[in-house]
Design an enzyme around this catalytic site. Structure first.
Site, mmCIF file in Angstrom:
data_model
loop_
_atom_site.group_PDB
_atom_site.id
_atom_site.type_symbol
_atom_site.label_atom_id
_atom_site.label_comp_id
_atom_site.label_asym_id
_atom_site.label_seq_id
_atom_site.Cartn_x
_atom_site.Cartn_y
_atom_site.Cartn_z
ATOM 1 N N CYS A 1 -1.971 9.451 2.562
ATOM 2 C CA CYS A 1 -1.554 8.849 1.285
ATOM 3 C C CYS A 1 -2.495 9.238 0.157
ATOM 4 O O CYS A 1 -2.078 9.364 -0.984
ATOM 5 C CB CYS A 1 -1.487 7.341 1.415
ATOM 6 S SG CYS A 1 -3.030 6.615 1.985
ATOM 7 N N GLU B 1 0.881 -1.166 0.000
ATOM 8 C CA GLU B 1 0.000 0.000 0.000
ATOM 9 C C GLU B 1 0.920 1.217 0.000
ATOM 10 O O GLU B 1 1.485 1.575 1.040
ATOM 11 C CB GLU B 1 -0.891 -0.019 1.249
ATOM 12 C CG GLU B 1 -1.843 -1.197 1.300
ATOM 13 C CD GLU B 1 -2.979 -1.088 0.281
ATOM 14 O OE1 GLU B 1 -3.325 0.040 -0.107
ATOM 15 O OE2 GLU B 1 -3.512 -2.133 -0.115
HETATM 16 P P1 NAD Z 1 8.247 4.764 4.877
HETATM 17 O O1 NAD Z 1 8.224 3.957 3.632
HETATM 18 O O2 NAD Z 1 9.404 5.653 5.104
HETATM 19 O O3 NAD Z 1 8.178 3.823 6.181
HETATM 20 C C1 NAD Z 1 7.166 2.853 6.357
HETATM 21 C C2 NAD Z 1 7.681 1.751 7.272
HETATM 22 O O4 NAD Z 1 8.819 1.132 6.670
HETATM 23 C C3 NAD Z 1 8.136 2.219 8.660
HETATM 24 O O5 NAD Z 1 7.679 1.290 9.629
HETATM 25 C C4 NAD Z 1 9.648 2.191 8.560
HETATM 26 O O6 NAD Z 1 10.303 1.890 9.787
HETATM 27 C C5 NAD Z 1 9.902 1.076 7.571
HETATM 28 N N1 NAD Z 1 11.152 1.269 6.813
HETATM 29 C C6 NAD Z 1 11.737 2.443 6.471
HETATM 30 N N2 NAD Z 1 12.886 2.224 5.784
HETATM 31 C C7 NAD Z 1 13.001 0.875 5.671
HETATM 32 C C8 NAD Z 1 13.983 0.014 5.083
HETATM 33 N N3 NAD Z 1 15.045 0.500 4.450
HETATM 34 N N4 NAD Z 1 13.786 -1.315 5.174
HETATM 35 C C9 NAD Z 1 12.692 -1.822 5.794
HETATM 36 N N5 NAD Z 1 11.748 -1.063 6.387
HETATM 37 C C10 NAD Z 1 11.899 0.264 6.331
HETATM 38 O O7 NAD Z 1 6.866 5.567 4.884
HETATM 39 P P2 NAD Z 1 6.366 6.665 5.921
HETATM 40 O O8 NAD Z 1 7.175 7.907 5.762
HETATM 41 O O9 NAD Z 1 6.214 6.070 7.267
HETATM 42 O O10 NAD Z 1 4.886 6.914 5.338
HETATM 43 C C11 NAD Z 1 4.624 7.772 4.280
HETATM 44 C C12 NAD Z 1 4.419 7.023 2.970
HETATM 45 O O11 NAD Z 1 3.454 6.011 3.143
HETATM 46 C C13 NAD Z 1 3.867 7.934 1.893
HETATM 47 O O12 NAD Z 1 4.466 7.629 0.667
HETATM 48 C C14 NAD Z 1 2.381 7.590 1.864
HETATM 49 O O13 NAD Z 1 1.737 7.888 0.655
HETATM 50 C C15 NAD Z 1 2.434 6.125 2.146
HETATM 51 N N6 NAD Z 1 1.169 5.642 2.691
HETATM 52 C C16 NAD Z 1 0.390 4.810 1.938
HETATM 53 C C17 NAD Z 1 -0.839 4.378 2.420
HETATM 54 C C18 NAD Z 1 -1.734 3.469 1.641
HETATM 55 O O14 NAD Z 1 -2.648 2.906 2.225
HETATM 56 N N7 NAD Z 1 -1.512 3.280 0.351
HETATM 57 C C19 NAD Z 1 -1.261 4.795 3.685
HETATM 58 C C20 NAD Z 1 -0.433 5.635 4.419
HETATM 59 C C21 NAD Z 1 0.783 6.041 3.917
#
Ligand code: NAD
Length: 479
Positions: free
Chosen positions: A257, A223
């Site tokens: 998002c 997602e």
């Molecule tokens: P992110 O991708 O930075 O982090 C998400 C999760 O991944 C966190 O728990 C983080 O600890 C983990 N993570 C980060 N780097 C990682 C790595 N290298 N390896 C493994 N895990 C890792 O996202 P964010 O900043 O927390 O959230 C914002 C993003 O999420 C935006 O792009 C937004 O559009 C998206 N989002 C999508 C939805 C949806 O339902 N489609 C909902 C909410 C947010």
């Protein structure tokens, strides 16, 4: 329900230990009845209906990013409860084996799909809806009869601690466990052979998740995010559309998002929209004239890194010629960015190159339907597309010529609100669906079972005589 008695996850020595315990528990979980699964969901429901827990959650979210209590209830608690109630209503039917039709050459057999649990599931959540995006997928994992480990985001530590306490008070760790921490924790988890990974976050990290999943050929639900356009043509009711756009953009401070990322408006109605937008922002967040910063209904950017990132997007746009219609005021100590509307925005500006994820709305204009399609198609398929118009031909043409995870006509953010149509992205904005029956299906394996009751296919066995060849020719022609 039979539970193996163990300590909560926080007391266990390692992620691996909990994973192994959960793995051993999988056959028992897969055998749980619909009633057992529903009683687990009801326990989550009771917990979230508890007024004291709701207050604790609001406090945690206030400390994390000053999220207003009303938004906590609408977009975190109610959303999770809505999903749980949807599952409660449908799970018995979803879990029924699905009997299939029997084609003529298969006469004597009975076929059906059996929904078995995928097994060990990993749920990695982002920070922007930290309760909702941890617990709603969990509800579907439980409905499927799985064990799950949740890795909440490190960026909302108070809410992530709430999620951990909640899960440890409701579930033994061999069923559901929470590991809090940063990407190192996520990476340690990703080394394990999970059967399914449900990830919500950015497309960049989504690629890392998919690469890790490939090692074990784990299935994934991704997602993700991206730039969701808000298209407005001249037939739309401009004042009402400006009000809805401001709500969709500034809810959760633009950190959604499916927030409208940029405005794509027919040039002839831009000025009318701009003036209506300024008025509604004032009405929503500054009705007493004390300034938006004093409003209890306007949250903050989650951390310094994102504050600097969004500030840079605004400054870069202004440097390259964008005009600030309203906003572009900052208070770094509070991570406050005023609701911002930018005009004269061009594709060369950084703000049009990445997901904004903050309280800034850049304006692009169009003259023709073909302009709209060209601008949308120049970037990856969005998670959500918003079209405000009373012209059915315009709406249908945009839908026919583009692709998006979801589309909302004449409103914003609703894509998340009806479990019956599920939710998800396409390619860069996501893979697979969350919520509703389709979301449930991500957490189960549709096992095909074919049972021979009478008859045989012996007439097709070797040696392949002319008689066999004639039967094959007959089958090929007629079935
Ligand atoms: P992110 O991708 O930075 O982090 C998400 C999760 O991944 C966190 O728990 C983080 O600890 C983990 N993570 C980060 N780097 C990682 C790595 N290298 N390896 C493994 N895990 C890792 O996202 P964010 O900043 O927390 O959230 C914002 C993003 O999420 C935006 O792009 C937004 O559009 C998206 N989002 C999508 C939805 C949806 O339902 N489609 C909902 C909410 C947010």
């Amino acid at each position: 329900m039979d539970h193996i008695q163990t300590k909560p996850a926080s007391q266990l020595q390692s992620i691996k230990e909990v994973f192994t315990l959960q793995k051993q528990n999988l056959p028992a979980l897969n055998r749980t009845s619909t009633g057992d699964r529903l009683s687990k969901l009801k326990a989550i429901e009771r917990f979230l209906m508890d007024k004291d827990q709701q207050e604790k959650l609001k406090q945690a979210m206030h400390e994390d990013f000053r999220k207003p209590g009303v938004e906590v209830m609408i977009s975190e608690v109610s959303v999770v409860l809505q999903q749980i109630r949807h599952i409660k209503k449908n799970l018995r039917r979803w879990l029924q084996p699905q009997l299939a039709e029997t084609p003529l050459p298969m006469i004597g057999t009975k076929s059906y799909n059996l929904y078995e649990a995928k097994g060990n599931c990993l749920i990695i959540a982002p920070w922007n809806y930290p309760l909702n995006l941890s617990i709603a997928p969990l509800a579907y994992a439980i409905a499927g009869g799985n064990a799950a480990i949740i890795k909440p985001s490190e960026m909302t530590p108070h809410t992530s601690a709430f999620v951990q306490e909640m899960i440890e008070s409701l579930f033994p760790s061999e069923e559901v466990a929470v590991f809090n921490g940063d990407k190192e924790v996520a990476q340690a988890l990703l080394e394990l052979p999970f059967n399914h990974i449900h990830f919500t976050g950015s497309p960049q990290v989504g690629k890392i998740i998919m690469r890790a999943a490939a090692e074990h050929l784990a299935s994934v639900t991704l997602e993700l995010g991206g730039k969701s356009p808000a298209i407005v043509d001249r037939t739309a009711p401009i004042k009402a559309t400006a009000e809805k756009t401001a709500w969709g953009k500034f809810f959760n401070n633009g950190q959604t998002c499916i927030a409208p990322d940029y405005l794509l408006i027919e040039a002839s109605v831009k000025e009318e929209f701009v003036s209506a937008f300024q008025q509604v922002v004032k009405k929503m967040y500054d009705s007493e004239g004390k300034g938006v910063q004093q409003s209890p209904d306007y949250s903050r950017v989650v951390n310094d890194r994102h504050f600097k990132r969004i500030k840079h997007l605004i400054e870069d746009a202004v440097k390259k010629g964008a005009k600030v219609v309203t906003g572009a005021k900052f208070d770094e100590a509070e991570r406050y960015i005023a609701p911002t509307l930018l005009d004269n925005v061009t594709e060369e500006m950084d703000i049009m190159q990445e997901e904004i994820f903050g309280p800034v709305l850049p304006i692009r204009t169009f003259q023709s339907q073909e302009d709209v399609i060209r601008i949308i198609k120049a970037r990856p398929k969005p998670l959500s597309m918003y079209i405000a118009s009373r012209n059915r031909q315009f709406v249908n043409h945009i839908i026919d010529e583009t692709s998006a995870g979801g589309t909302v006509i004449n409103d914003y953010l609703l894509g998340y609100s009806n479990p019956d149509v599920s939710f998800g992205g396409v390619n860069n904005s996501g893979i697979g669906r969350a919520f509703g029956k389709k979301g449930f299906e991500e957490f189960v394996n549709a096992r095909a079972v074919i049972k021979r009751q009478f008859g045989t296919l012996k007439m097709l066995y070797p040696p392949y005589t002319n008689g066999v060849k004639r039967i094959v020719a007959f089958i090929t022609k007629w079935f």
